[in-house]
Structures are given as structure tokens and as C-alpha cells.
Write an enzyme that holds these catalytic residues in place. Structure first.
Site: not given
Ligand code: ARG
Ligand code: GLU
Length: 723
Positions: A94, A230, A655
Site C-alpha cells: 500500500h 502487503d 507502514s
Molecule cells: N490501514 C493501513 C494503513 O493505515 C493500510 C491501508 C491501506 N490498505 C487499504 N486496504 N486501504 O496504512
Molecule cells: N497502515 C499504516 C501506515 O500506512 C500503519 C498502520 C497504523 O496506523 O499503525 O502507516
């Protein structure tokens, strides 16, 4: 043994005051030796402070990069780790998503099919992405404070801070190619200088198909148990002298100071883990008043607006593969915060965050009674939040539903530069705008955007008192309320910004006198009405209050640190380098539900459903599962591990962060948190806050067995005590 009650009370007090809750915290690496190394060793860490952070010698921090953009190199959107002597780096799928998407089309759909460069010549350059190595981070509080005396007026203080900052940066950069930056910590009670070496040629090496890299999609996002592969891979290029340089075909792979060894030995529950990275923003020291407002006012509204936007984009994406490609990254972006906010509210309630904050505030009030500089600040903060509540909501509305509800308003703004340009600047600007236009329309669908416009403007108008709306919007809605669809059609038809052909024909014949065409464009006029109203009527009014809140928050922070002076505080995340440590651990998610600490390929197969986009498992993966062809990547039970959960206190920006074992070897890649614990940005709780890690063995398995890009493993250093 007998203890007197008094002694017990005294012991408890000292323990209580000293304890940060286990695993909580995002720590500054240069302070590791002074404050944290003993704790780390107790938790199981086997290396020394110098192994992690050493300004004289290559160390673990040198294998970590902050990913940024050329326009905002210090605002790291993700973290990455170097895994070979040729600048190969791993981050999340991502994090690479926009890069992968930008190289994709219907013919070469790298999102859908994945991408693997089969040699270095096939690696794809990505304009604008930067990779920063931290050279050092130093406390510069005393240099920043030079010249500031008690009772100095605010304006003078901010002038001095600005001047001192510029001097510190200049001194740090002098005679080097480094880029330096000073940031405030602890709400401005301390300042640290970060010095970086920033590389500008970062190429895409590989990415699995979304059916692996985004498996579970937005359905599983922010969730545990998780089965998302991921990750994506990039390579940093340098000039012939190993120095940062803009893209050139003559550049060569970077020879890094240090790269991570990769452990094949996997993880067990309660194993020590450490994370390095660039956490973006947290607010752990806010008052109950601030949290209450977020929980009960701002965030519920923001969630409501985004639900609408997501439904509209989602309907478009379901209707055509083209729209799915165009909107997938945008959808994911909007959905991400939307889902987190919902978990955050639930989590704060569950851990009784308000009660806990109120208790702390009660203690603070008592303590402050005899200290003039702190007495009364909580009352004032409470009053300020109350008086700013509606205004703050109106500002959220203008961004979420007004300026950014659809895309065309913001796009029209880009043409403002033309109106201000001098004759001789015009050709250059027109060229830039043409490039922007072609990029914008590549991922734009007129009907989707019209639907977004219509829905969000109406929400805006329905949910705010008139005094919080610009007159132009009030008029426009009241005139067209019953035929808003028709009105929208006409608006988009009339505007010059709603098709690539119209914009290009406007740009091709642009003369200085055409500026009024931008200013009189009906879409630009709506943008302008919102923006001016925001600046003049909302922003300015709330700015005074916000500045006073910041000032008091700074005092409150200083007071907290003074009150509990034997506790080691960690600063809120601010996009600077931090380390985190914790253990691999499952958790009790809710009544009667306990989650195991790891997932495996079996779980992917269990979720398989070709009917559901997010759970459509690639055929090849099913075959590998059927033949159990896991090579050396399986665990002791013969399963193929996919993800694990741990107690590291991470946030957005982490991330792609490396997850290390006690020996500093790479065992995983951070990519998310569990939904039940996402309130850790405001309040961490070790019983339920978990970061979600991709098991490095799954990465290797996908590269080697699934993608047939095993040659990349030859660059890496895989280690094992067992195999
Ligand atoms: N929750 C994760 C973050 O904050 C992954 C986000 C990307 N993935 C998604 N399915 N939208 O970055
Ligand atoms: N998916 C998040 C990012 O893009 C990390 C998840 C979080 O917020 O801890 O950094």
C-alpha cells in the site's frame, strides 16, 4: 517476610509513578543508551545501544529509510528497510500503491497481475519519491531557546525560534550534501535536529498482484486476523560516487552502509520484537475535553460524510473495470481513515479513556493548586474547547464535504497560477498544467465526480447552521434544491475544467487576457467561495483559539512531566525516526473471542471466494497450497505463516517498518494495527493494542515460489539457527 503497610504503600507509589505501561512508547534513538537500554535488555533484546544507533559507525538505523516526496521530503509517508548490498528495499504494497498504479493501464495492469523486473534494466523509475537515511538526531533545545527570556512577547519568541532554527539547519548542512530539519517535541518543550541523506532515484522492482498484496482489501483493513501479503520492493539508485542524484539511466544501485539480515526462524508468542520507523502523528497527552470533542462531534460527522463518498465511488468501481483501476487508490485513501476513526471511538469507550484522562486531570489540578504557572490551565482549556466546538466542526465540513468532497473543485484551483502569471512565465506554466491535466483525467470519471459533488454539497448544506456556510453556497442550494441533479449536469457542462479536451483547448489558446475565464468559471467560483470563507470566516476565527490551546497544551505537557518527574515520557509521533519494542502476542478482542498471534496460508484458503473481489485467491497460490510447496519458508508445523500480531506501539507512517528479533534480524514488515486497538494514537492499552506484521517468510515465499523472482533472494542474506 513482613512489610509494614507504610513501606508497601511507598513501594507501590514508586513503582506506579515509574511505570509507563509495558510496550507503550515511540522512542528517540539517540536517547536509547541513556534511558531505555536496560528496559530493552530486560525485555529480551540481545544487542547494545551502539548496535542500534551510532553516529560514528554503521549500525541498524542505517538500514532504515523514510519514504517521502521531493516536495515534502521530511513528511515521511511510509518506512522502508534495506535488505541487500545493492540498495534493494522492502516496504508495503500500500506504500508503493500509487507508484504501482501509475505504471498501470488496462494493457499492463500491475495492480491486478503484479510486476517483477527480471533484471535491473526493467526496474521502473518513480518521479518524486525520495528515500531518506537518518545521519543523526540531536537535542537542540538549548540552541533553539537562545535569546528567549521570561515574559517575552509571543511574536518576538516566534521570530527568535525561526532565526535559531535557520541557523541550526545551516550549521548542520554546512559542507555536506545533507538535508537537515528541526522539529518540536513534547508540544514545543523540546526541539530535535534530524540530519538526513536523501536519495531521489527510487525504482520499482516488484509487487505481488493485489490479490496477494491487498488480499482482504478494505474489508480486512485495520483488522486482525489478517492475511494480506502487503509488500512491494524498490531499489535506490545513486550516482557513480554513491551520492544522491535525480533519475538518470547512468545511475547505479546504491551501496548502503548497512542492510538487514533476514531470519528464517520465524516467531513464537512472547518473542521480543523491535520496530524502527517514521510514525506520523499521535496525540497521547491531550485533555479529556479534546478527546470528548473528537469522539462525540468531529469524528462522527467525518465518518458520515466519508460513508457517502465511499458508497458513490464503490458503485462506480463495481460498474466498470476501468473505474475500478481509476478509483482504487483514491477509495483506499478515503476508506482508511474512515474505518480507523470508527475503531478509535469504540476503543476509547472500551478502555474508558475519558475516565482515565479525568482522573489524571484531577491529580494535576490538585498538584497545580500550589504552582502558579500551572494553576487554572485545565479550566481554560475546557472553556476553549467548548467555545470552539461548532467552528471546529464547520472547518471539518468545509474540507471533507466542501473543498475535498469531489475532485473537480480542487483541480480547478490549480489554474489559479495562470491568473497571477507574468507574460513570460505563461509557457512554462501551461506546460506544467498540461502534464497535470493528463494525469488528472487518467483517473477521473465524470459521472462519479458529479455524484460526489451533488451528495457532498447537499450534506454540507443540510448539516451546518447558515452562519457557518458561505453565502454563495446557501444561494446555490436554495435556488436548486429540488433539481440539484440537473443543476450539477449544467454546471459540469458549462465549466472548462470538466474534460481533458476542454482544458487542453483552453490551455492551447491561453493568453494573458484569458485569466478571467478561470476566475469566472462556475466550478472555480464554488471552490473560491469555500476557500475564501474558510480563510476569512472560519480559519481566522478559530486560529486565535487554536493558538491559545497550543500554548496551554505546551504548559500542560511541561506540567505533566514535572508532576511525574521520575517517569520517562516519550514524545508524540511527528514523522521523525523512532524505535518501538514489544512482544509477539495474541489478544482478547471481545467477550469470549481470543485471537491467536499468527495466521497462515490455510486462512487465505478458508477465505477464498471468487465471487468476492477482496477474497479472490490466485490460482497459483492455491496450487502451491495444495502441493505444500513451501520450501524452507514453512514453520515447524509445516504451515506457511502469513502475518503475526505484536504489542509495538506504532502508527501511520510506520507502514513498511522493519520488525526485528532480539538479534536485530528482520522477521517481518509492519503494515497495520488491529481495529480494536487503533485508539493507541490517543491512548495505548497493552491488553488490546496490536501492530499487524507481515511474516518475512511469506514475503520470501511469494517472491521465490509464487512470482519466480527468486534471483532477488540471491542479493539478500538469509540466516537461520535451525536450518
Ligand atoms: N490501514 C493501513 C494503513 O493505515 C493500510 C491501508 C491501506 N490498505 C487499504 N486496504 N486501504 O496504512
Ligand atoms: N497502515 C499504516 C501506515 O500506512 C500503519 C498502520 C497504523 O496506523 O499503525 O502507516
Amino acid at each position: 517476610m513482613k512489610f509494614s503497610l507504610k513501606l508497601i504503600a511507598c513501594l507501590l507509589f514508586v513503582m506506579g509513578a515509574n511505570m509507563t505501561r509495558a510496550d507503550e512508547g515511540m522512542w528517540i534513538p539517540s536517547l536509547l543508551k541513556k534511558y531505555k537500554i536496560e528496559d530493552l535488555k530486560k525485555a529480551g533484546f540481545k544487542l547494545t545501544a551502539e548496535d542500534v544507533y551510532n553516529v560514528n559507525q554503521a549500525c541498524l538505523k542505517d538500514a532504515v529509510v523514510g519514504l517521502g516526496s521531493e516536495s515534502r521530503p521530511f513528511r515521511h509517508f511510509c518506512t522502508g528497510e534495506i535488505v541487500s548490498g545493492k540498495g534493494l528495499l522492502i516496504t508495503n504494497h500500500h506504500c508503493g500503491y500509487r507508484a504501482i498504479q501509475s505504471h498501470s493501464s488496462i494493457e499492463h495492469d500491475y495492480l491486478k497481475d503484479g510486476f517483477w523486473a527480471m533484471n535491473q534494466a526493467e526496474e521502473l523509475p518513480n518521479e518524486g519519491i525520495t528515500a531518506s537515511f537518518l545521519i543523526r538526531i540531536d537535542d537542540v533545545t538549548s540552541e533553539m531557546m537562545k535569546g528567549i527570556v521570561p515574559d517575552m512577547d509571543k511574536k518576538k519568541i516566534s521570530e527568535i525560534l525561526k532565526k535559531n532554527k535557520a541557523e541550526i539547519i545551516k550549521k548542520a548542512q554546512k559542507g555536506t550534501h545533507y538535508k537537515a530539519n528541526v522539529k518540536a517535541f513534547f508540544s514545543g518543550n523540546q526541539y530535535f535536529l534530524s540530519v538526513y541523506e536523501i536519495y531521489k532515484d527510487v525504482r520499482l522492482v516488484g509487487a505481488p498482484p493485489s490479490a496477494i498484496g491487498k488480499f482482504g482489501g478494505d474489508t480486512d483493513n485495520w483488522m486482525w486476523p489478517r492475511h494480506t501479503g502487503d509488500f512491494s520492493m524498490f531499489r535506490i539508485y545513486a550516482d557513480k560516487n554513491n551520492m544522491p542524484a535525480s533519475y538518470s539511466k547512468d545511475n547505479v544501485p546504491l551501496k548502503p552502509k548497512r542492510f538487514f539480515e533476514i531470519s528464517l526462524d520465524g516467531v513464537n508468542e512472547n518473542d521480543f520484537t523491535m520496530v524502527f520507523g517514521y510514525p506520523g502523528t499521535t496525540t497521547e497527552y491531550l485533555t479529556s475535553y479534546a478527546i470528548e470533542q473528537k469522539m462525540n462531534s468531529n469524528n462522527p460527522h467525518k465518518i458520515k460524510i466519508r460513508t457517502k463518498r465511499l458508497n458513490i465511488m464503490g458503485a462506480g468501481m463495481d460498474s466498470s473495470q476501468k473505474i475500478r483501476i481509476q478509483y482504487s487508490a483514491k477509495y483506499a485513501g478515503v476508506a482508511n481513515a474512515w474505518k480507523k476513526w470508527q475503531g478509535e471511538i469504540k476503543g476509547l469507550k472500551r478502555i474508558k479513556a475519558l475516565e482515565k484522562k479525568e482522573k489524571l486531570e484531577q491529580r494535576f489540578r490538585e498538584w497545580a493548586k500550589t504552582r502558579k504557572e500551572y494553576d487554572g490551565i485545565l479550566d481554560e482549556l475546557k472553556g476553549l474547547y467548548a467555545s470552539n466546538r461548532d467552528l471546529s466542526l464547520a472547518i471539518d465540513y468545509i474540507w471533507e464535504a466542501g473543498l475535498r468532497g469531489c475532485e473537480i473543485l480542487n483541480f480547478s484551483k490549480s489554474f489559479m497560477v495562470l491568473a497571477k502569471a507574468k507574460e513570460e512565465e505563461i509557457p512554462q506554466i501551461v506546460k506544467g498544467l498540461k502534464a497535470k491535466t493528463s494525469k488528472f483525467f487518467k483517473d477521473f470519471d465524470l459521472e462519479v465526480d458529479k455524484n460526489l459533488f451533488e451528495a457532498t454539497i447537499l450534506m454540507y448544506s443540510d448539516n451546518l447552521e447558515g452562519k457557518y456556510q458561505p453565502q454563495a453556497i446557501l444561494d446555490l442550494v436554495s435556488k436548486n434544491k429540488n433539481k440539484f441533479g440537473k443543476y450539477t449536469d449544467k454546471l459540469y457542462e458549462k465549466s472548462i475544467f470538466t474534460s481533458e479536451e476542454k482544458v487542453n483547448s483552453f490551455l492551447n489558446s491561453y493568453k494573458k487576457s484569458s485569466a478571467k475565464k478561470v476566475l469566472n468559471d462556475p466550478i472555480y467560483k464554488i471552490y473560491d467561495a469555500f476557500y475564501k470563507f474558510y480563510r476569512k470566516d472560519l480559519g481566522l476565527k478559530s486560529l486565535q483559539t487554536e493558538m491559545r490551546i497550543d500554548e496551554l497544551q505546551k504548559k500542560y505537557m511541561a506540567g505533566l512531566m514535572e508532576m511525574d518527574s521520575d517517569k520517562i515520557f516519550y514524545p508524540d509521533a511527528n514523522s521523525t525516526f523512532r524505535f518501538h519494542y514489544g512482544k509477539v502476542k495474541g489478544f482478547k478482542a471481545r467477550n469470549a473471542v481470543y485471537y491467536d498471534y499468527y495466521t497462515s496460508l490455510d486462512g487465505i484458503i478458508e477465505k477464498d471466494n471468487p465471487e468476492i473481489f477482496d477474497y479472490d485467491v490466485p490460482q497459483k497460490l492455491k496450487e502451491l497450497y495444495a502441493s505444500k510447496d513451501y520450501g524452507r519458508y514453512a514453520n515447524e508445523k509445516g504451515e506457511m505463516p502469513v502475518c503475526f500480531a505484536a504489542t509495538n506501539h506504532t502508527t501511520g507512517g510506520n507502514s513498511g517498518s522493519p520488525i526485528l528479533n532480539a538479534e536485530g534480524q528482520l522477521i517481518g514488515v509492519n503494515f497495520d494495527r488491529a481495529w480494536e486497538g487503533v485508539m493507541s494514537d490517543l491512548m495505548y492499552d497493552p491488553s488490546i493494542c496490536r501492530n499487524v506484521c507481515l511474516d518475512i517468510r511469506y514475503v520470501l515465499f511469494v517472491v521465490d515460489k509464487f512470482a519466480g523472482a527468486g534471483y532477488l533472494l540471491d542479493e539478500m542474506k538469509l540466516v537461520s539457527k535451525k536450518k
